[in-house]
Write a protein that holds these residues in place. Structure first.
Motif, mmCIF file in Angstrom:
data_model
loop_
_atom_site.group_PDB
_atom_site.id
_atom_site.type_symbol
_atom_site.label_atom_id
_atom_site.label_comp_id
_atom_site.label_asym_id
_atom_site.label_seq_id
_atom_site.Cartn_x
_atom_site.Cartn_y
_atom_site.Cartn_z
ATOM 1 N N UNK A 116 57.498 21.411 -5.867
ATOM 2 C CA UNK A 116 57.538 20.408 -6.922
ATOM 3 C C UNK A 116 58.887 19.777 -7.173
ATOM 4 N N UNK A 117 59.956 20.253 -6.519
ATOM 5 C CA UNK A 117 61.286 19.702 -6.798
ATOM 6 C C UNK A 117 61.466 18.299 -6.216
ATOM 7 N N UNK A 121 59.634 14.951 -0.094
ATOM 8 C CA UNK A 121 60.055 15.781 1.038
ATOM 9 C C UNK A 121 58.961 16.779 1.413
ATOM 10 N N UNK A 122 58.299 17.358 0.418
ATOM 11 C CA UNK A 122 57.201 18.282 0.707
ATOM 12 C C UNK A 122 56.092 17.573 1.496
ATOM 13 N N UNK A 123 55.789 16.345 1.096
ATOM 14 C CA UNK A 123 54.768 15.584 1.823
ATOM 15 C C UNK A 123 55.266 15.221 3.220
ATOM 16 N N UNK A 126 54.727 18.147 5.248
ATOM 17 C CA UNK A 126 53.285 18.176 5.489
ATOM 18 C C UNK A 126 52.599 19.460 5.082
ATOM 19 N N UNK A 127 53.361 20.502 4.890
ATOM 20 C CA UNK A 127 52.840 21.790 4.441
ATOM 21 C C UNK A 127 53.865 22.447 3.537
ATOM 22 N N UNK A 128 53.384 23.298 2.628
ATOM 23 C CA UNK A 128 54.283 24.086 1.785
ATOM 24 C C UNK A 128 54.359 25.499 2.368
ATOM 25 N N UNK A 129 55.564 25.989 2.531
ATOM 26 C CA UNK A 129 55.761 27.330 3.082
ATOM 27 C C UNK A 129 55.829 28.338 1.943
ATOM 28 N N UNK A 169 49.157 21.710 -0.554
ATOM 29 C CA UNK A 169 48.850 21.272 -1.923
ATOM 30 C C UNK A 169 48.687 19.769 -2.083
ATOM 31 N N UNK A 170 49.233 18.985 -1.162
ATOM 32 C CA UNK A 170 49.150 17.523 -1.286
ATOM 33 C C UNK A 170 48.085 16.926 -0.364
ATOM 34 N N UNK A 171 47.318 17.782 0.283
ATOM 35 C CA UNK A 171 46.248 17.323 1.196
ATOM 36 C C UNK A 171 46.759 16.350 2.252
ATOM 37 N N UNK A 172 47.838 16.731 2.880
ATOM 38 C CA UNK A 172 48.431 15.905 3.928
ATOM 39 C C UNK A 172 47.734 16.206 5.260
#
Length: 253
Positions: A116-117, A121-123, A126-129, A169-172
């Motif tokens: 969430x920061x 960049x998270x998108x 493409x994935x959250x680690x 979480x962002x459905x990328x």
């Protein structure tokens, strides 16, 4: 006449020098608690790749490089250095770079950023680690034989690394090029007080996708310094660089 000849030779040499470099790559590599010994090794290897494949490498540990003109770079590589290291102004410039058709390569630790920061960049990753099991030897499998980052790899590749556990979480939508076979290592082997679970059959560890007007290649491999001397790993990385910069090299067969 002699001076004229020397001048012609000098101009020819300058023209050859310009022609030799196809593009420029910006590499941000900052030391961290668990990732620092790789820096001189990776720099040497990337600069050798640049000489071999005719591109220039700007290798830096200073995020201030993002204060400058990013449009001069065909791609930006975050090498074990996540985007959280950039300040607000630098983040805005990088977002504008990507929206203007810039390209990015994300390597290993650079895929881990506080949730969430910086959603952009998270998108982009493409994935959250989440957590990851201890470094282990496992079997990496090729998902996409037609992608340049897999061309130098066998279909089943014995490799030792931290096989990150991922969420979306962002459905990328991403296009995996490498998976890891969870039956080849213990996805739950982790430090006391932590819990790690496997992802099952579909466990991507390298992928690509489109972000804004640009291309993004992500590999979660590359934990320790010696990996940046390994010819197969460097071939994997070079294939990702080549595609991110040019959008070419994919085979339909």
């Amino acid at each position: 006449m002699k001076r004229f000849a020397v001048g012609i030779l000098t101009l020819a040499a300058a023209a050859d020098s310009l022609a030799d470099s196809q593009y420029k790559l910006l590499v941000l590599a900052m030391p961290g608690k668990y990732h620092y010994e790789y820096i001189p090794i990776a720099r040497d290897s990337l600069e050798k790749l640049g000489k071999l494949h005719a591109f220039d490498v700007t290798y830096t540990h200073r995020p201030e490089a993002f204060d400058g003109d990013l449009k001069q770079y065909a791609a930006v590589m975050f090498l074990n250095t996540p985007g959280e290291e950039l300040n607000a102004g630098q983040r805005a410039k990088f977002e504008a770079y990507m929206k203007g058709g810039g390209n990015a390569i994300v390597v290993h630790r650079a895929a881990i950023t506080p949730p969430g920061e910086w959603p952009f960049y998270e998108k982009l990753v493409g994935r959250r680690v989440g957590v990851h099991p201890m470094l282990q030897t496992g079997v990496v499998t090729v998902v996409d034989k037609g992608f340049p980052a897999t061309y130098g790899l066998p279909e089943r590749w014995v490799w030792s690394d931290e096989f990150y556990v991922l969420t979306n979480p962002y459905n990328v939508k991403i296009h995996p090029v490498l998976n890891v076979d969870e039956s080849s290592y213990d996805p739950e082997k982790i430090w006391p007080g932590q819990v790690s679970k496997g992802m099952g059959k579909e466990h991507p560890i390298a992928w690509y996708h489109q972000v804004e007007a640009g291309r993004v290649f992500v590999t979660t491999l590359g934990h320790n310094g010696e990996m940046y001397r390994d010819p197969q790993y460097l071939g994997h990385l070079m294939g990702g660089i080549y595609w991110a910069v040019t959008g070419k090299g994919q085979s339909t067969r």
